[in-house]
Scaffold this motif. Structure first.
Motif, PDB file in Angstrom:
ATOM      1  N   LEU A  16       0.831  -1.199   0.000  1.00  0.00           N
ATOM      2  CA  LEU A  16       0.000   0.000   0.000  1.00  0.00           C
ATOM      3  C   LEU A  16       0.868   1.253   0.000  1.00  0.00           C
ATOM      4  O   LEU A  16       0.614   2.205  -0.765  1.00  0.00           O
ATOM      5  N   LEU A  17       1.916   1.275   0.820  1.00  0.00           N
ATOM      6  CA  LEU A  17       2.815   2.425   0.847  1.00  0.00           C
ATOM      7  C   LEU A  17       3.560   2.561  -0.476  1.00  0.00           C
ATOM      8  O   LEU A  17       3.791   3.674  -0.966  1.00  0.00           O
ATOM      9  N   GLY A  18       3.915   1.419  -1.077  1.00  0.00           N
ATOM     10  CA  GLY A  18       4.557   1.457  -2.384  1.00  0.00           C
ATOM     11  C   GLY A  18       3.640   1.992  -3.465  1.00  0.00           C
ATOM     12  O   GLY A  18       4.057   2.752  -4.335  1.00  0.00           O
ATOM     13  N   ASP A  19       2.369   1.586  -3.433  1.00  0.00           N
ATOM     14  CA  ASP A  19       1.397   2.110  -4.390  1.00  0.00           C
ATOM     15  C   ASP A  19       1.284   3.626  -4.292  1.00  0.00           C
ATOM     16  O   ASP A  19       0.986   4.315  -5.268  1.00  0.00           O
ATOM     17  N   LEU A  20       1.499   4.150  -3.093  1.00  0.00           N
ATOM     18  CA  LEU A  20       1.401   5.587  -2.871  1.00  0.00           C
ATOM     19  C   LEU A  20       2.707   6.312  -3.186  1.00  0.00           C
ATOM     20  O   LEU A  20       2.816   7.516  -2.951  1.00  0.00           O
ATOM     21  N   GLY A  21       3.688   5.580  -3.704  1.00  0.00           N
ATOM     22  CA  GLY A  21       4.901   6.222  -4.197  1.00  0.00           C
ATOM     23  C   GLY A  21       6.178   5.900  -3.469  1.00  0.00           C
ATOM     24  O   GLY A  21       7.262   6.243  -3.946  1.00  0.00           O
ATOM     25  N   ALA A  22       6.106   5.268  -2.307  1.00  0.00           N
ATOM     26  CA  ALA A  22       7.318   4.961  -1.551  1.00  0.00           C
ATOM     27  C   ALA A  22       8.172   3.928  -2.287  1.00  0.00           C
ATOM     28  O   ALA A  22       7.656   3.080  -3.024  1.00  0.00           O
ATOM     29  N   THR A  23       9.474   3.999  -2.095  1.00  0.00           N
ATOM     30  CA  THR A  23      10.388   2.981  -2.603  1.00  0.00           C
ATOM     31  C   THR A  23      10.542   1.907  -1.534  1.00  0.00           C
ATOM     32  O   THR A  23      10.924   2.208  -0.392  1.00  0.00           O
ATOM     33  N   VAL A  24      10.234   0.665  -1.895  1.00  0.00           N
ATOM     34  CA  VAL A  24      10.241  -0.438  -0.929  1.00  0.00           C
ATOM     35  C   VAL A  24      11.324  -1.431  -1.326  1.00  0.00           C
ATOM     36  O   VAL A  24      11.277  -2.015  -2.414  1.00  0.00           O
ATOM     37  N   LEU A  25      12.295  -1.617  -0.442  1.00  0.00           N
ATOM     38  CA  LEU A  25      13.336  -2.619  -0.631  1.00  0.00           C
ATOM     39  C   LEU A  25      12.968  -3.824   0.230  1.00  0.00           C
ATOM     40  O   LEU A  25      13.044  -3.771   1.458  1.00  0.00           O
TER      41      LEU A  25
END
Length: 397
Positions: A32-41
């Motif tokens: 969900l945070l990635g969908d909102l633009g965050a970069t997730v490693l």
């Protein structure tokens, strides 16, 4: 769809997440945070082949006739992420995690409470070096309490937290919800907590530890039934598809299937019974008000059930919609994704990866200025390990 430089920037663009979570609660949050633009490693264990859910199939996406490591279960919660394989049991792996944590805004994990302390990767250890880091721990029962050491699985959380006791037919066995809803809701609560803590960190430079538990989240979303219990001290009854506080409200058998009827107030009830020539029920003291209908729900069902059963599903929906009484179908999942509504809302989402089509479910959030974006398909295990050689593995350049 493929990633595109022309995509709008999400509201969390520039936020960096180091994700040591697996299974469903944590990955739901970080997707969900990635969908909102965050970069997730996403950090995966090289000794196990990565996130457990990569092996939770079939079904899998196939490359020719061969199964890939993209199970449907894994794909449901892991788009918009980069996958790196790091063995945190080694000193080299621990040093790499600490390096990455120094570049991250958010650290999320779902190890057993205290499980990362032996590697020096617990919140207290990382906070001394990275005081601005927002650190979120997801576990079965939380970081405190007598059950903190017990393993946390969705089914156990549903059982311990009470939702199974109120789900199922009145005379049947306790029943879990059809998907891992305790995990999903825990991930949603974690998302809210992370965004609140991130705002605090951006304002003050001070990070904090977020402690979210599957059982806590599940107890919280017993909502009205939970408060009913707190108010009366009595355990609610299982009512199948019935509602404890609204009647009639549930699934009714028709001549060719089932229909959902939800009569939310007395004026709707009057219009509803008039459709069947049962106008007198609206003036009967046993049924005239919702509190009376709750007390006399079985007697009311004796009138309504045979009346609805004589009509087809399509006829019932047409009749009730015409009378402005809430009504709806009971759809199968193939019907759901084929529906014009799901198509219009972007919920049947296809992405591509190495020429393979990945059928996913779209994000339900619709933001007018900073919409969600689908930049990366769910990754193959360790697909982004080369990034670890870069000075900034989180870079979107």
């Amino acid at each position: 769809m493929d990633a595109s430089d022309a995509m709008p920037k999400g509201p969390l663009t520039g936020v960096r997440i180091l994700d040591l979570s697996r299974i469903l609660a944590g990955p739901t949050c970080t997707q969900l945070l990635g969908d909102l633009g965050a970069t997730v490693l996403k950090v995966e264990n090289p000794g196990t082949g990565g996130d457990d859910t990569r092996q939770w199939g079939p079904p899998y996406v196939k490359d020719g006739s061969e199964d890939t490591d993209l199970s449907a279960y894994f794909m449901c919660a892991n788009r918009n992420k980069l996958s790196v394989a790091i063995d945190i049991a080694t000193p080299e792996g621990q040093a790499e995690i600490r390096r990455l944590a120094g570049m991250a805004d958010i650290f999320i994990e779902n190890f057993k409470p205290g499980g990362l302390a032996k590697y020096g990767l617990d919140q207290a250890s990382l906070a001394t070096e990275h005081p601005r880091l927002v650190y979120c721990s997801i576990s079965g029962y939380g970081q405190t309490g007598p059950n903190r050491e017990k393993p946390g699985y969705d089914l156990m959380a549903q059982g311990y937290g009470g939702i199974m006791s109120i789900t199922g037919e009145p005379d049947g066995e306790p029943m879990k919800v059809g998907v891992g809803i305790a995990d999903v809701m825990c991930g949603m609560y974690a998302t809210v907590g992370i965004l609140a803590a991130l705002r605090h960190a951006e304002a003050t430079g001070q990070g904090q530890h977020i402690d979210v538990a599957l059982v806590d989240a599940q107890i919280a979303w017993t909502i009205n039934e939970g408060v009913n219990t707190r108010l009366t001290g009595e355990a609610p009854l299982r009512r199948g598809n019935g509602h404890p506080n609204i009647v009639p409200y549930g699934v009714y058998e028709t001549s060719d299937g089932h229909v959902i009827i939800a009569v939310g107030n007395d004026s709707q009830f009057r219009r509803f019974v008039a459709l069947f020539g049962l106008d007198h029920l609206a003036d009967d003291p046993l049924f005239a008000t919702n509190p009376a209908r709750i007390v006399n729900r079985d007697a009311l069902a004796d009138h309504l059930v045979p009346a609805v059963r004589r009509k087809s599903t399509d006829d019932m929906i047409a009749m009730l919609e015409g009378a402005r009484v809430p009504v709806g179908p009971v759809q199968t999942l193939p019907q759901v994704f084929a529906s014009d509504q799901a198509q219009a809302r972007g919920l049947a989402l296809d992405m591509t990866s190495d020429g393979l089509t990945l059928p996913l479910i779209g994000n339900p959030l619709h933001l007018s200025q900073t919409p969600v974006t689908y930049r990366r398909p769910p990754p193959r295990f360790g697909a982004d390990n080369a990034r670890l050689e870069a000075s900034d593995p989180f870079s979107e350049e």
